[in-house]
Design a protein around this motif. Structure first.
Motif, mmCIF file in Angstrom:
data_model
loop_
_atom_site.group_PDB
_atom_site.id
_atom_site.type_symbol
_atom_site.label_atom_id
_atom_site.label_comp_id
_atom_site.label_asym_id
_atom_site.label_seq_id
_atom_site.Cartn_x
_atom_site.Cartn_y
_atom_site.Cartn_z
ATOM 1 N N TYR A 27 31.584 33.358 37.011
ATOM 2 C CA TYR A 27 31.926 34.549 37.789
ATOM 3 C C TYR A 27 31.326 35.765 37.094
ATOM 4 O O TYR A 27 31.680 36.075 35.955
ATOM 5 N N ARG A 28 30.386 36.413 37.759
ATOM 6 C CA ARG A 28 29.743 37.636 37.248
ATOM 7 C C ARG A 28 29.324 37.531 35.782
ATOM 8 O O ARG A 28 29.693 38.382 34.965
ATOM 9 N N LEU A 30 30.365 35.516 33.626
ATOM 10 C CA LEU A 30 31.400 34.939 32.767
ATOM 11 C C LEU A 30 31.443 33.427 32.974
ATOM 12 O O LEU A 30 31.140 32.931 34.062
ATOM 13 N N ARG A 411 38.036 35.745 37.073
ATOM 14 C CA ARG A 411 38.190 37.069 37.710
ATOM 15 C C ARG A 411 39.279 37.872 36.998
ATOM 16 O O ARG A 411 39.207 39.090 36.883
ATOM 17 N N GLU A 414 38.073 39.011 33.357
ATOM 18 C CA GLU A 414 37.023 40.016 33.352
ATOM 19 C C GLU A 414 37.652 41.370 32.950
ATOM 20 O O GLU A 414 38.584 41.849 33.583
ATOM 21 N N GLU A 415 37.132 41.915 31.875
ATOM 22 C CA GLU A 415 37.735 43.189 31.392
ATOM 23 C C GLU A 415 37.286 44.357 32.255
ATOM 24 O O GLU A 415 36.158 44.442 32.651
#
Length: 415
Positions: A27-28, A30, A411, A414-415
């Motif tokens: 995810y993005r 990550l 998700r 994700e910071e």
């Protein structure tokens, strides 16, 4: 885009279904980095090593997280040795005492390996036979039910070295929720909450949330150490958004992806059911009438008459009757389907009726067999027993469901 991988430790890893779900989740930018996995079964371990290159710590997790178990065993043998009458018996217990001494060294090393890295995510499909409808439902009275306690002990050990894992991910049979009037799950949840985790759980059916044509209901338990993380994880509250509705034609397309329709009697005779091999399963009306009433089964079985549709799954239930799965998918694969013909789903193909192959059962769980995942053919220089592969597929998880949840966890992280 920055890339970051969260570290993962995996208990009760089996053949790596949960690991594969996490490994392939993204995810993005990550993802997850598998640090270690633990499995006690040697055959499952062989299949696992065949497909993953990170550290598989083989052995009994109860002993890894609690070295006192071996010490207690050793003390028991010492006490018995001091009481036995003959030298022969004393020698026998002396050997067992020495074995415990060796085991202590081995398991100390295994514990060191498990504690060598900080783990962001701890996962495990802890043994479910104790709670399963297919088992005897003994729960915590069954030794396997208590393996859950090893998870708690490991969380505490990790905490003493690196801090607790940020996320827990556990999987089990649907029946865990209702076992012993709901009390079993209450105990499990409260023990996890006592360790500081906020717990969310949901029962999901594989056929409703993936493209796999298998009816498989399982409970998925996700725990978060941080309140903020728990609040961000809304998947189970909005589960309708993830539902996949399938038409009968779409199911057929999915079935064609997992079933090998090029297999024939010539190339896979051992999977076929024929009158020669199974005369009891192909009884004509005429033959049935000739059987004396006292020897007759109540139901006449004739697979040719009962199994009539392609792209459907049938089951020979306890060798007593034939049932078609009404959902147009494969019934839940079980761990005992390798123990006899009546447990493994049956299909109609061009040249007869056959059971599923081990490869097909793995594909029904979402393992990309032949495309990055391989089944072993040998174990200690002997042919690898197919009964073990059937058992492994039945005990495994549905990989796409794991990946789906693992991505929803990303998700959150994700910071």
């Amino acid at each position: 885009m920055h890339t970051h991988k969260f570290t993962v430790g995996s208990l009760f890893a089996g053949v790596g279904g949960i690991c594969l779900g996490f490994k392939t989740a993204e995810y993005r930018g990550l993802g997850y980095n598998l640090i270690w996995a633990n499995e006690i079964d040697e055959y499952a371990g062989e299949t696992y090593r065949h497909n993953f290159d990170h550290n598989l710590i083989a052995g009994d997790i109860e002993k890894i997280v609690d070295l006192n178990i071996i010490q207690s065993e050793q003390n028991r043998y010492i006490n018995i040795m001091n009481e036995v009458a003959t030298d022969e018996e004393r020698i026998k217990y002396k050997v067992l005492i020495e074995k415990c001494e060796e085991e202590k060294q081995i398991y100390r090393e295994k514990q060191k390996q498990i504690l060598s890295s900080k783990i962001d995510v701890l996962n495990g499909g802890f043994p479910c036979q104790a709670f399963s409808i297919a088992g005897e439902q003994k729960g915590f009275d069954d030794h396997r039910g208590n393996l859950f306690i090893s998870i708690i002990k490991l969380i505490r050990l990790l905490d003493s070295v690196h801090g607790k894992p940020r996320v827990l991910f556990l999987e089990n049979v649907k029946n865990l929720m209702s076992h012993d009037g709901g009390r079993t799950y209450k105990v499990i949840k409260s023990k996890l909450e006592k360790e500081g985790y906020i717990i969310k759980e949901k029962v999901l059916n594989t056929m409703d949330f993936s493209h796999l044509p298998q009816n498989r209901e399982r409970i998925y338990i996700v725990g978060f150490l941080n309140k903020k993380d728990a609040e961000k994880f809304t998947m189970f509250d909005n589960i309708g958004e993830f539902y996949i509705n399938k038409t009968v034609d779409e199911r057929v397309r999915d079935i064609k992806k997992v079933i090998d329709y090029t297999l024939t009697k010539n190339t896979g005779d051992k999977y076929y059911y024929t009158k020669e091999k199974y005369p009891k399963y192909f009884i004509t009306e005429e033959e049935y009438d000739k059987i004396p009433e006292s020897y007759r089964k109540d139901v006449r079985i004739n697979l040719d008459e009962s199994i009539t549709e392609e792209y459907q799954f049938y089951q020979l239930r306890r060798g007593m009757y034939v049932r078609k799965n009404m959902s147009n998918v494969c019934p839940t694969l079980t761990a005992n389907m390798g123990t006899g013909g009546h447990n493994v789903p049956l299909i109609k193909v061009k040249d007869g009726i056959r059971k599923l192959t081990p490869k097909e059962t793995f594909k029904l769980q979402g393992f990309p067999v032949g495309n990055g995942y391989e089944l072993p053919t040998k174990y200690i220089n002997r042919p690898y027993p197919e009964s073990r592969l059937y058992k492994q597929a039945g005990n495994a998880v549905s990989v796409p469901i794991i990946r789906l949840i693992a991505e929803q966890i990303l998700r959150v992280l994700e910071e």
